[in-house]
Design an enzyme around this catalytic site. Structure first.
Site, PDB file in Angstrom:
ATOM      1  N   SER A   1       0.623 -10.345  -0.923  1.00  0.00           N
ATOM      2  CA  SER A   1       0.199  -8.947  -0.931  1.00  0.00           C
ATOM      3  C   SER A   1       0.467  -8.352   0.370  1.00  0.00           C
ATOM      4  O   SER A   1       0.590  -7.181   0.416  1.00  0.00           O
ATOM      5  CB  SER A   1      -1.204  -8.671  -1.475  1.00  0.00           C
ATOM      6  OG  SER A   1      -2.100  -9.307  -0.770  1.00  0.00           O
TER       7      SER A   1
ATOM      8  N   LYS B   1       0.695  -1.095   0.025  1.00  0.00           N
ATOM      9  CA  LYS B   1       0.006   0.186  -0.083  1.00  0.00           C
ATOM     10  C   LYS B   1       0.950   1.229   0.033  1.00  0.00           C
ATOM     11  O   LYS B   1       0.465   2.311  -0.677  1.00  0.00           O
ATOM     12  CB  LYS B   1      -0.969  -0.032   1.080  1.00  0.00           C
ATOM     13  CG  LYS B   1      -2.243  -0.912   1.070  1.00  0.00           C
ATOM     14  CD  LYS B   1      -3.159  -0.698   0.019  1.00  0.00           C
ATOM     15  CE  LYS B   1      -4.503  -1.431   0.168  1.00  0.00           C
ATOM     16  NZ  LYS B   1      -5.427  -0.901  -0.904  1.00  0.00           N
TER      17      LYS B   1
END
Length: 407
Positions: A309, A54
């Site tokens: 991720s 992110k």
């Protein structure tokens, strides 16, 4: 809506992130490779700063703000990973940040977000409720909303991981990536496809993976536009998004070859295997790509890259997920066995289990039941086994020894 992000945008984002985001490692996986029948690698974005990808999109988005916009501060909504990315980017850029989180957000993500200097406010039970409040706060105060996935700069930032994948695995034929709101999957797919086209090389197949109980994209792609879910329930908070974003939706429709879904059990099992075999701590959303490979090992053209991720998971939740994953993998087995109500009956059963290599974790007697004969006792057992095959063999062995076994 046309795709609003270009390869030029992605390359500019890569330059902007130099020295900010980590070039995360690409690790080979022997156990996955053996299962699939060809090389399988793992892009370890769980080792990125803040524990997920992110920071890439958040920093790129916030770096383009004017001095006047920076002075007004930023606001975001997140279950945790985007919150940390925004908080760190704000700290690096000297911007005040407020983050709205849904109630029940993982404690490590909460603490890390506050540790980077952001103000955290809880609102609602789901991400879309927190996001609605963040939007309202932006309208009230003039703070700039940093959307977790629905903005071209965010997609361009996340796409830098796609360029890294091609550099680290130039022969890749399949890229498997988790999918929530779509910013990361869209960016990776766009970068991989467009870079290959620019170089005149074969394009890898890109497969995006959603949690089956929070899968908004299959219906949305079929309809040709984002369709909100009416309900969702998944432990994979990192990809629990009820409505696809307009910006990533266009890119996913253009560049993602297929969207598949995985169960909670598959993600749990993948988490346990990543911990055991790769020594990597990965959150449920981060394990979705590996879960998809485990669900159908024969379908992937290799070399294949699975993207991990994120790795931000509450230790208490991790313990529950490990137990859940072990149960899904057949490592835990619960049985109800009828034995004669005679001295030594239980001892004999336990001896049989020991001979079969099972570890007894819990035992409970059931003596009074309309389903039992007067000379019978039901024994409820929780066993630890070596896996599904061992569990099946154990049950078959008990039945061969004339025990009445119920799973």
């Amino acid at each position: 809506m046309p795709v609003s992000v270009t390869l030029t945008d992605v390359r500019a984002a890569r330059d902007l992130l130099d020295g900010v985001a980590v070039r995360t490692p690409m690790q080979s996986s022997r156990w996955l490779s053996e299962l699939v029948g060809g090389p399988v690698l793992m892009k370890a974005e769980n080792l990125q700063r803040t524990g997920s990808f992110k920071i890439r999109g958040a920093y790129v988005r916030m770096s383009e703000l004017s001095a006047e916009e920076r002075a007004r501060g930023v606001v975001a909504a997140s279950a945790g990973n985007h919150a940390q990315g925004v908080a760190l980017a704000a700290q690096l850029l000297g911007i005040q940040a407020r983050v709205y989180m849904p109630e029940g957000a993982p404690i490590p993500k909460l603490n890390a977000t506050r540790g980077y200097g952001a103000e955290v406010v809880f609102h609602g039970s789901y991400l879309h409720e927190a996001l609605a409040e963040a939007i309202a706060h932006a309208e009230r105060t003039g703070a700039v909303l940093i959307h977790p996935y629905d903005h071209p700069a965010v997609v361009a930032g996340q796409a830098t991981a796609g360029l890294e994948i091609l550099e680290q695995a130039p022969e890749v034929r399949t890229v498997v990536v988790p999918l929530g709101g779509g910013g990361y999957a869209a960016g990776v797919a766009l970068a991989v496809k467009e870079q290959c086209r620019a170089e005149g090389r074969p394009e890898p197949r890109v497969v995006a993976v959603q949690a089956e109980q929070a899968a908004a994209y299959p219906a949305s792609l079929a309809a040709g536009h984002p369709v909100p879910l009416t309900q969702m329930k998944t432990m994979a908070d990192g990809i629990a998004v009820g409505t696809p974003g307009e910006v990533p939706f266009a890119a996913i429709r253009e560049y993602v070859d297929e969207v598949v879904t995985v169960s909670e059990e598959s993600m749990s099992r993948a988490m346990v295997l990543l911990l055991e075999r790769a020594k990597l701590v990965v959150e449920p959303a981060g394990a979705a790509a590996v879960a998809a490979v485990l669900d159908d090992p024969t379908r992937w053209a290799t070399p294949a890259v699975t993207v991990l991720s994120g790795g931000n998971v509450d230790p208490l939740l991790m313990g529950k997920l490990i137990r859940h994953g072990m149960a899904a993998a057949g490592r835990y087995l619960q049985l109800r066995v009828l034995i004669p109500d005679v001295p030594g009956g239980l001892a004999e059963l336990l001896q049989r289990l020991a001979e079969a290599g099972a570890n007894v974790m819990d035992v409970a007697h059931e003596r009074v039941s309309t389903q039992l004969h007067l000379d019978e006792v039901a024994v409820r057992l929780q066993l630890e086994t070596r896996g599904a095959e061992h569990a099946e063999a154990l049950v078959a062995r008990l039945r061969d020894q004339s025990y009445d076994v119920r799973e």
